[in-house]
Design a protein around this motif. Structure first.
Motif, PDB file in Angstrom:
ATOM      1  N   MET A   1       0.813  -1.221   0.000  1.00  0.00           N
ATOM      2  CA  MET A   1       0.000   0.000   0.000  1.00  0.00           C
ATOM      3  C   MET A   1       0.844   1.267   0.000  1.00  0.00           C
ATOM      4  O   MET A   1       0.486   2.264  -0.623  1.00  0.00           O
ATOM      5  CB  MET A   1      -0.910  -0.038   1.236  1.00  0.00           C
ATOM      6  CG  MET A   1      -2.160   0.748   1.079  1.00  0.00           C
ATOM      7  SD  MET A   1      -3.051   0.305  -0.393  1.00  0.00           S
ATOM      8  CE  MET A   1      -2.960   1.841  -1.232  1.00  0.00           C
TER       9      MET A   1
ATOM     10  N   VAL B   1       1.917   1.965  -3.424  1.00  0.00           N
ATOM     11  CA  VAL B   1       0.791   2.408  -4.258  1.00  0.00           C
ATOM     12  C   VAL B   1       0.557   3.897  -4.041  1.00  0.00           C
ATOM     13  O   VAL B   1       0.474   4.677  -4.989  1.00  0.00           O
ATOM     14  CB  VAL B   1      -0.502   1.623  -3.912  1.00  0.00           C
ATOM     15  CG1 VAL B   1      -1.676   2.143  -4.746  1.00  0.00           C
ATOM     16  CG2 VAL B   1      -0.325   0.131  -4.143  1.00  0.00           C
ATOM     17  N   THR B   2       0.464   4.281  -2.767  1.00  0.00           N
ATOM     18  CA  THR B   2       0.217   5.692  -2.450  1.00  0.00           C
ATOM     19  C   THR B   2       1.320   6.569  -3.038  1.00  0.00           C
ATOM     20  O   THR B   2       1.050   7.618  -3.626  1.00  0.00           O
ATOM     21  CB  THR B   2       0.161   5.889  -0.924  1.00  0.00           C
ATOM     22  OG1 THR B   2      -0.668   4.871  -0.371  1.00  0.00           O
ATOM     23  CG2 THR B   2      -0.414   7.238  -0.572  1.00  0.00           C
ATOM     24  N   HIS B   3       2.566   6.097  -2.893  1.00  0.00           N
ATOM     25  CA  HIS B   3       3.701   6.850  -3.413  1.00  0.00           C
ATOM     26  C   HIS B   3       3.560   7.054  -4.931  1.00  0.00           C
ATOM     27  O   HIS B   3       3.726   8.157  -5.444  1.00  0.00           O
ATOM     28  CB  HIS B   3       4.991   6.100  -3.090  1.00  0.00           C
ATOM     29  CG  HIS B   3       6.221   6.741  -3.629  1.00  0.00           C
ATOM     30  ND1 HIS B   3       6.913   7.711  -2.950  1.00  0.00           N
ATOM     31  CD2 HIS B   3       6.863   6.575  -4.809  1.00  0.00           C
ATOM     32  CE1 HIS B   3       7.934   8.112  -3.675  1.00  0.00           C
ATOM     33  NE2 HIS B   3       7.939   7.440  -4.817  1.00  0.00           N
TER      34      HIS B   3
END
Lengths: 377, 211
Positions: B47, B50-52
């Motif tokens: 996650m 993904v956010t990065h």
């Protein structure tokens, strides 16, 4: 003309706008508000005096940058902050009240589209919203795929679940069971169903928080009941004049809500939520409304949101994959429940900023790749 | 960008549709979008990554190879990339099938378990090998399906995939001189990289006749 066939005329649409519309009219971001939200997204609320509900995300230099984008936020149809709704006066000078026709999310979106037509805006750069706002974002793409470049549905779902509907029903029963509701014609009696609406809000508010958030914020701490003998409350509401802090908090949430919201509007909008099911028009195929759609999606959920859980967002993301849509999907770690989308969540801010920049970069790249299209006379 | 990612990028034609499974921080898809004008998307299980990636404007889905590929339509991509992950998925054969269902080509890289140092370690110590590539003990390694280059070739043969290109490189990503011999590559290559495609209907027909 609404989905149910009823006509609302004249149609009032109240909205707030921030930033400057570009000469090409291609920099519009529509922010869609949630059940009890309104159009005052980035300015002090005229009734409560509190800051705008997304002021941390909408403004100059913010993730939704009003120096670059023209940001619109529209009070939903059926609401009570200026757009046509149960509190609006009809031609006979009486409020619509419970005669206001049932409104759907699709109706809300069509009303917003009428406003854009009126403003001469053909296309949205982005539609962004959380909770019921996210449903409007989804409906926007389903109804007008060619009018939305990017969509960001946050903490939402492609349909209201049985559990969601169940909670809404308790809220509605609380309102309708209040003797001051008077069958929805409370203005005739000079009352408002304050207790019913407050209880509805208190109950709903619990669903917006996580168990952990409640524990952290209040634990089992108690305080003196500030008004033990007032308001006709039964003495059982406190225990030797002591109440839990969480009770005090919820009572405050309930009573301050009553001051700014209309009970019939609450009933109307909560029904619109319950009837929301994107795939209903497509034999239950959630991919169907998005096939061949070129809108770029960024779906966001929060780990502790049990009202609109990640599983719902994942369902949506996979349906979009099946439709071949360009979709990003981020589950943000947060212990603050459904409410997280309204709170200071740095990952939400970063993701939103990045997604908007990415779409903008991509739009620029496709324009240079296909000069014939973007510079057509 | 890692050298093996650069080698992967070189295999991808400009302007194509690419899905990168295990896209990490999005380096490869960012590169493909910005320098090769690809419609490049990613799937990533971590996650934070993904956010990065999304925060850097890249289209990445939270998901994993075993669960999420079935939700893409046939021929949705020109290339589906699986970097250094094949040995860690639950069902490698199924993942490959899905990759070549949703993509016209599959690009797969994996650490070669047939490397001579691993063979020597297991021969001499009689215990599961440990080195910089295989650095977690057997009871907690995510690499539950290690394979050698020859194992992978056998699977491709069985599944009827055409190998358009292959490379075996050392850990630094340098292409090695054993590129013409599979047996040598299997002994000296630390990382393997394959560009696969499905057999065309004509090729399938021919294969059927020769049998």
């Amino acid at each position: 003309m609404l989905e149910c066939g009823a006509l609302v005329a004249p149609l009032d649409i109240a909205y707030c706008a921030y930033g400057t519309l570009s000469p090409q009219r291609d920099n519009v971001i529509l922010v869609c508000h949630a059940l009890t939200g309104d159009q005052f997204v980035a300015e002090t609320h005229p009734v409560t005096g509190k800051p705008g509900w997304w002021e941390r995300l909408v403004g100059p230099g913010r993730a939704i940058d009003t120096e670059r984008y023209y940001v619109l936020c529209v009070n939903v149809l059926g609401g009570c902050m200026g757009s046509s709704g149960p509190r609006t006066l009809r031609e006979n000078g009486e409020p619509w009240g419970t005669d206001f026709p049932p409104v759907t999310i699709k109706d809300m979106v069509r009303a917003q589209a009428r406003l854009l037509d009126h403003l001469g805006i053909a296309r949205l750069f982005a539609a962004i919203g959380g909770s019921m706002g996210g449903m409007q974002v989804l409906q926007w793409v389903a109804s007008f795929p060619e009018r939305v470049t990017a969509a960001m549905p946050i903490a939402t779902a492609p349909f209201h679940s049985a559990q969601n509907i169940a909670f809404n029903e308790v809220s509605r029963q609380a309102i309708c069971g209040d003797p001051d509701w008077h069958g929805g014609r409370y203005w005739e009696h000079g009352t408002v169903p304050a207790m019913g609406l407050a209880v509805a809000r208190m109950m709903a508010h619990i669903t917006y928080l996580s168990e952990e958030a409640l524990n952290q914020k209040f634990g089992r701490r108690t305080r003196r009941d500030p008004a033990p003998a007032q308001g006709g409350r039964a003495p059982a509401c406190s225990f030797f004049g002591e109440i839990f802090e969480v009770e005090s908090y919820l009572r405050h949430q309930g009573s301050s809500f009553v001051r700014r919201f209309d009970a019939n509007a609450y009933l109307t909008i909560s029904r619109a939520l319950d009837w929301f099911d994107l795939s209903a028009d497509y034999d239950g195929d959630l991919s169907a409304p998005f096939r061949d759609c070129e809108t770029r999606f960024c779906i966001i959920s929060f780990t502790s949101d049990w009202l609109f859980p990640t599983s719902q967002s994942r369902l949506l993301a996979r349906a979009l994959n099946r439709a071949g849509v360009n979709v990003s999907f981020v589950e943000i770690e947060s212990d603050r429940g459904h409410d997280a989308f309204l709170l200071d969540e740095p990952d939400l801010e970063r993701t939103m900023r990045g997604f908007i920049a990415g779409v903008s970069e991509h739009a620029g790249a496709s324009a240079t790749l296909r000069p014939g299209l973007s510079h057509a006379p | 960008m890692r050298l093996d990612q650069r080698l992967i990028a070189e295999m991808i034609a400009p302007g194509t549709r690419v899905l990168d499974i295990g896209s990490g921080d999005g380096t490869l898809i960012g590169h493909l979008f910005r320098t090769r004008q690809c419609d490049a998307r990613g799937i990533e299980i971590d996650m934070r990554e993904v956010t990065h990636a999304v925060a850097h404007g890249l289209p990445v889905m939270h998901g994993d190879a075993d669960q999420d590929l079935v939700h893409y339509p046939d021929d949705a991509f020109d290339y589906v990339v699986l970097q250094r992950t094949l040995q860690a998925v639950e069902k490698p054969r199924e993942v490959l099938r899905q990759m070549l269902r949703i993509g016209r080509h599959a690009i797969v890289s994996f650490p070669n378990f047939g490397h001579w140092r691993l063979r020597l370690q297991i021969l001499l110590s009689g215990r599961m090998p440990m080195n910089t590539v295989w650095h977690t003990p057997w009871y907690e390694t995510p690499n539950i399906h290690p394979c050698t280059i020859r194992d992978f070739l056998a699977l491709c043969e069985e599944e009827g995939y055409v190998i358009e290109r292959w490379l075996a490189v050392d850990e630094a990503g340098d292409r090695a001189p054993w590129r013409r011999s599979i047996r040598l590559a299997n002994l000296f290559g630390e990382q393997a990289l394959f560009l696969l495609r499905r057999k065309t209907t004509a090729e399938q027909g021919r294969a059927g006749r020769t049998r």
